[in-house]
Design a protein around this motif. Structure first.
Motif, PDB file in Angstrom:
ATOM      1  N   VAL A  83       0.835  -1.200   0.000  1.00 45.66           N
ATOM      2  CA  VAL A  83       0.000   0.000   0.000  1.00 45.66           C
ATOM      3  C   VAL A  83       0.872   1.253   0.000  1.00 45.66           C
ATOM      4  N   THR A  84       1.819   1.332   0.951  1.00 43.94           N
ATOM      5  CA  THR A  84       2.724   2.489   1.004  1.00 43.94           C
ATOM      6  C   THR A  84       4.026   2.118   0.305  1.00 43.94           C
ATOM      7  N   LEU A  85       4.329   2.820  -0.748  1.00 44.29           N
ATOM      8  CA  LEU A  85       5.522   2.512  -1.534  1.00 44.29           C
ATOM      9  C   LEU A  85       6.750   3.186  -0.944  1.00 44.29           C
ATOM     10  N   HIS A  86       7.862   2.460  -0.947  1.00 44.81           N
ATOM     11  CA  HIS A  86       9.143   2.979  -0.490  1.00 44.81           C
ATOM     12  C   HIS A  86      10.035   3.185  -1.708  1.00 44.81           C
ATOM     13  N   SER A  87      10.829   4.222  -1.672  1.00 46.46           N
ATOM     14  CA  SER A  87      11.750   4.455  -2.784  1.00 46.46           C
ATOM     15  C   SER A  87      13.008   3.613  -2.584  1.00 46.46           C
ATOM     16  N   PHE A  88      13.632   3.201  -3.681  1.00 42.36           N
ATOM     17  CA  PHE A  88      14.884   2.459  -3.626  1.00 42.36           C
ATOM     18  C   PHE A  88      15.686   2.785  -4.874  1.00 42.36           C
ATOM     19  N   SER A  89      16.986   2.586  -4.786  1.00 41.44           N
ATOM     20  CA  SER A  89      17.877   2.890  -5.893  1.00 41.44           C
ATOM     21  C   SER A  89      17.886   1.734  -6.892  1.00 41.44           C
ATOM     22  N   LYS A  90      17.319   1.958  -8.051  1.00 42.59           N
ATOM     23  CA  LYS A  90      17.302   0.906  -9.066  1.00 42.59           C
ATOM     24  C   LYS A  90      18.708   0.608  -9.576  1.00 42.59           C
ATOM     25  N   ARG A  91      19.550   1.624  -9.569  1.00 44.31           N
ATOM     26  CA  ARG A  91      20.932   1.439 -10.018  1.00 44.31           C
ATOM     27  C   ARG A  91      21.703   0.521  -9.064  1.00 44.31           C
ATOM     28  N   ALA A  92      21.516   0.730  -7.771  1.00 42.87           N
ATOM     29  CA  ALA A  92      22.177  -0.128  -6.786  1.00 42.87           C
ATOM     30  C   ALA A  92      21.600  -1.542  -6.829  1.00 42.87           C
ATOM     31  N   TYR A  93      20.306  -1.673  -7.085  1.00 40.95           N
ATOM     32  CA  TYR A  93      19.672  -2.990  -7.119  1.00 40.95           C
ATOM     33  C   TYR A  93      20.184  -3.831  -8.285  1.00 40.95           C
ATOM     34  N   LYS A  94      20.575  -3.189  -9.372  1.00 41.58           N
ATOM     35  CA  LYS A  94      21.099  -3.930 -10.523  1.00 41.58           C
ATOM     36  C   LYS A  94      22.392  -4.657 -10.183  1.00 41.58           C
ATOM     37  N   GLY A  95      23.134  -4.167  -9.182  1.00 42.14           N
ATOM     38  CA  GLY A  95      24.367  -4.829  -8.765  1.00 42.14           C
ATOM     39  C   GLY A  95      24.136  -6.172  -8.114  1.00 42.14           C
ATOM     40  N   ARG A  96      22.921  -6.427  -7.665  1.00 44.25           N
ATOM     41  CA  ARG A  96      22.578  -7.702  -7.044  1.00 44.25           C
ATOM     42  C   ARG A  96      22.746  -8.857  -8.026  1.00 44.25           C
ATOM     43  N   ASN A  97      22.491  -8.605  -9.282  1.00 41.92           N
ATOM     44  CA  ASN A  97      22.616  -9.621 -10.314  1.00 41.92           C
ATOM     45  C   ASN A  97      24.032 -10.177 -10.378  1.00 41.92           C
ATOM     46  N   VAL A  98      25.030  -9.333 -10.227  1.00 41.05           N
ATOM     47  CA  VAL A  98      26.423  -9.765 -10.291  1.00 41.05           C
ATOM     48  C   VAL A  98      26.731 -10.731  -9.150  1.00 41.05           C
ATOM     49  N   ILE A  99      26.253 -10.424  -7.964  1.00 36.18           N
ATOM     50  CA  ILE A  99      26.470 -11.279  -6.797  1.00 36.18           C
ATOM     51  C   ILE A  99      25.780 -12.630  -6.997  1.00 36.18           C
ATOM     52  N   GLU A 100      24.543 -12.603  -7.487  1.00 42.04           N
ATOM     53  CA  GLU A 100      23.803 -13.844  -7.718  1.00 42.04           C
ATOM     54  C   GLU A 100      24.518 -14.737  -8.728  1.00 42.04           C
ATOM     55  N   ARG A 101      25.044 -14.152  -9.789  1.00 39.71           N
ATOM     56  CA  ARG A 101      25.769 -14.942 -10.792  1.00 39.71           C
ATOM     57  C   ARG A 101      27.052 -15.530 -10.218  1.00 39.71           C
ATOM     58  N   CYS A 102      27.712 -14.791  -9.341  1.00 41.17           N
ATOM     59  CA  CYS A 102      28.939 -15.277  -8.713  1.00 41.17           C
ATOM     60  C   CYS A 102      28.645 -16.502  -7.846  1.00 41.17           C
ATOM     61  N   PHE A 103      27.592 -16.433  -7.020  1.00 44.09           N
ATOM     62  CA  PHE A 103      27.234 -17.574  -6.187  1.00 44.09           C
ATOM     63  C   PHE A 103      26.818 -18.769  -7.044  1.00 44.09           C
ATOM     64  N   CYS A 104      26.102 -18.520  -8.107  1.00 42.61           N
ATOM     65  CA  CYS A 104      25.685 -19.607  -8.998  1.00 42.61           C
ATOM     66  C   CYS A 104      26.906 -20.290  -9.621  1.00 42.61           C
ATOM     67  N   ARG A 105      27.872 -19.502  -9.996  1.00 48.26           N
ATOM     68  CA  ARG A 105      29.099 -20.038 -10.600  1.00 48.26           C
ATOM     69  C   ARG A 105      29.883 -20.857  -9.585  1.00 48.26           C
ATOM     70  N   LEU A 106      29.948 -20.400  -8.347  1.00 43.13           N
ATOM     71  CA  LEU A 106      30.674 -21.147  -7.318  1.00 43.13           C
ATOM     72  C   LEU A 106      29.970 -22.451  -6.965  1.00 43.13           C
ATOM     73  N   LYS A 107      28.641 -22.471  -7.048  1.00 38.34           N
ATOM     74  CA  LYS A 107      27.899 -23.683  -6.712  1.00 38.34           C
ATOM     75  C   LYS A 107      27.987 -24.752  -7.792  1.00 38.34           C
ATOM     76  N   ASP A 108      28.615 -24.435  -8.911  1.00 33.30           N
ATOM     77  CA  ASP A 108      28.886 -25.459  -9.919  1.00 33.30           C
ATOM     78  C   ASP A 108      29.907 -26.471  -9.401  1.00 33.30           C
ATOM     79  N   PHE A 109      30.674 -26.081  -8.404  1.00 36.67           N
ATOM     80  CA  PHE A 109      31.660 -26.966  -7.805  1.00 36.67           C
ATOM     81  C   PHE A 109      30.997 -27.698  -6.646  1.00 36.67           C
ATOM     82  N   ARG A 110      30.959 -29.027  -6.748  1.00 40.88           N
ATOM     83  CA  ARG A 110      30.203 -29.829  -5.804  1.00 40.88           C
ATOM     84  C   ARG A 110      30.698 -29.667  -4.367  1.00 40.88           C
TER      85      ARG A 110
END
Length: 90
Positions: free
Chosen positions: A35-62
Protein backbone atom coordinates in the motif's frame (compact mmCIF):
# COMPACT_ATOMS: atom_id res chain seq x y z
CA UNK A 1 26.80 4.76 3.79
CA UNK A 2 26.28 1.03 3.53
CA UNK A 3 23.27 -0.55 1.91
CA UNK A 4 21.56 -3.90 2.18
CA UNK A 5 20.32 -5.20 -1.16
CA UNK A 6 17.49 -7.73 -1.10
CA UNK A 7 14.71 -9.03 -3.30
CA UNK A 8 10.97 -8.57 -2.88
CA UNK A 9 10.77 -11.40 -0.35
CA UNK A 10 12.40 -9.12 2.24
CA UNK A 11 9.95 -6.26 1.74
CA UNK A 12 8.53 -5.92 5.23
CA UNK A 13 8.20 -2.88 7.45
CA UNK A 14 9.82 -4.58 10.43
CA UNK A 15 12.79 -5.78 8.40
CA UNK A 16 13.23 -2.36 6.81
CA UNK A 17 13.17 -0.70 10.25
CA UNK A 18 15.82 -3.12 11.51
CA UNK A 19 18.09 -2.29 8.58
CA UNK A 20 17.73 1.44 9.22
CA UNK A 21 18.35 0.94 12.97
CA UNK A 22 21.64 -0.77 12.17
CA UNK A 23 22.75 2.18 10.06
CA UNK A 24 22.25 0.85 6.55
CA UNK A 25 19.95 1.82 3.72
CA UNK A 26 17.50 -0.83 2.46
CA UNK A 27 17.62 -1.34 -1.31
CA UNK A 28 14.57 -3.57 -1.66
CA UNK A 29 11.93 -3.26 -4.40
CA UNK A 30 8.30 -3.03 -3.32
CA UNK A 31 5.94 -5.98 -3.53
CA UNK A 32 3.09 -5.56 -5.97
CA UNK A 33 0.48 -5.54 -3.19
CA UNK A 34 2.23 -2.93 -0.97
CA UNK A 35 0.00 0.00 0.00
CA UNK A 36 2.72 2.49 1.00
CA UNK A 37 5.52 2.51 -1.53
CA UNK A 38 9.14 2.98 -0.49
CA UNK A 39 11.75 4.45 -2.78
CA UNK A 40 14.88 2.46 -3.63
CA UNK A 41 17.88 2.89 -5.89
CA UNK A 42 17.30 0.91 -9.07
CA UNK A 43 20.93 1.44 -10.02
CA UNK A 44 22.18 -0.13 -6.79
CA UNK A 45 19.67 -2.99 -7.12
CA UNK A 46 21.10 -3.93 -10.52
CA UNK A 47 24.37 -4.83 -8.77
CA UNK A 48 22.58 -7.70 -7.04
CA UNK A 49 22.62 -9.62 -10.31
CA UNK A 50 26.42 -9.77 -10.29
CA UNK A 51 26.47 -11.28 -6.80
CA UNK A 52 23.80 -13.84 -7.72
CA UNK A 53 25.77 -14.94 -10.79
CA UNK A 54 28.94 -15.28 -8.71
CA UNK A 55 27.23 -17.57 -6.19
CA UNK A 56 25.68 -19.61 -9.00
CA UNK A 57 29.10 -20.04 -10.60
CA UNK A 58 30.67 -21.15 -7.32
CA UNK A 59 27.90 -23.68 -6.71
CA UNK A 60 28.89 -25.46 -9.92
CA UNK A 61 31.66 -26.97 -7.81
CA UNK A 62 30.20 -29.83 -5.80
CA UNK A 63 32.55 -29.39 -2.86
CA UNK A 64 31.37 -25.80 -2.38
CA UNK A 65 27.68 -26.48 -3.01
CA UNK A 66 27.42 -29.35 -0.50
CA UNK A 67 29.90 -28.04 2.13
CA UNK A 68 31.92 -31.22 2.56
CA UNK A 69 34.45 -29.42 4.75
CA UNK A 70 33.83 -29.35 8.49
CA UNK A 71 36.19 -26.47 9.24
CA UNK A 72 35.43 -22.95 8.05
CA UNK A 73 39.05 -22.38 6.97
CA UNK A 74 38.99 -25.44 4.73
CA UNK A 75 35.67 -24.38 3.22
CA UNK A 76 37.04 -20.88 2.57
CA UNK A 77 40.08 -22.43 0.87
CA UNK A 78 37.75 -24.51 -1.34
CA UNK A 79 35.77 -21.35 -2.23
CA UNK A 80 39.01 -19.56 -3.14
CA UNK A 81 40.13 -22.45 -5.36
CA UNK A 82 36.71 -22.66 -7.02
CA UNK A 83 36.76 -18.91 -7.68
CA UNK A 84 40.22 -19.09 -9.22
CA UNK A 85 39.27 -22.00 -11.47
CA UNK A 86 35.88 -20.51 -12.42
CA UNK A 87 37.30 -17.16 -13.48
CA UNK A 88 40.53 -18.56 -14.92
CA UNK A 89 38.52 -20.49 -17.53
CA UNK A 90 36.65 -17.37 -18.58
Amino acid sequence: MSALIGDKGYDGDGFRAEIVDRGAKPVIPNKSNRVTLHSFSKRAYKGRNVIERCFCRLKDFRRVATRYDKLARNFLAAVHLAAIVAYWIN
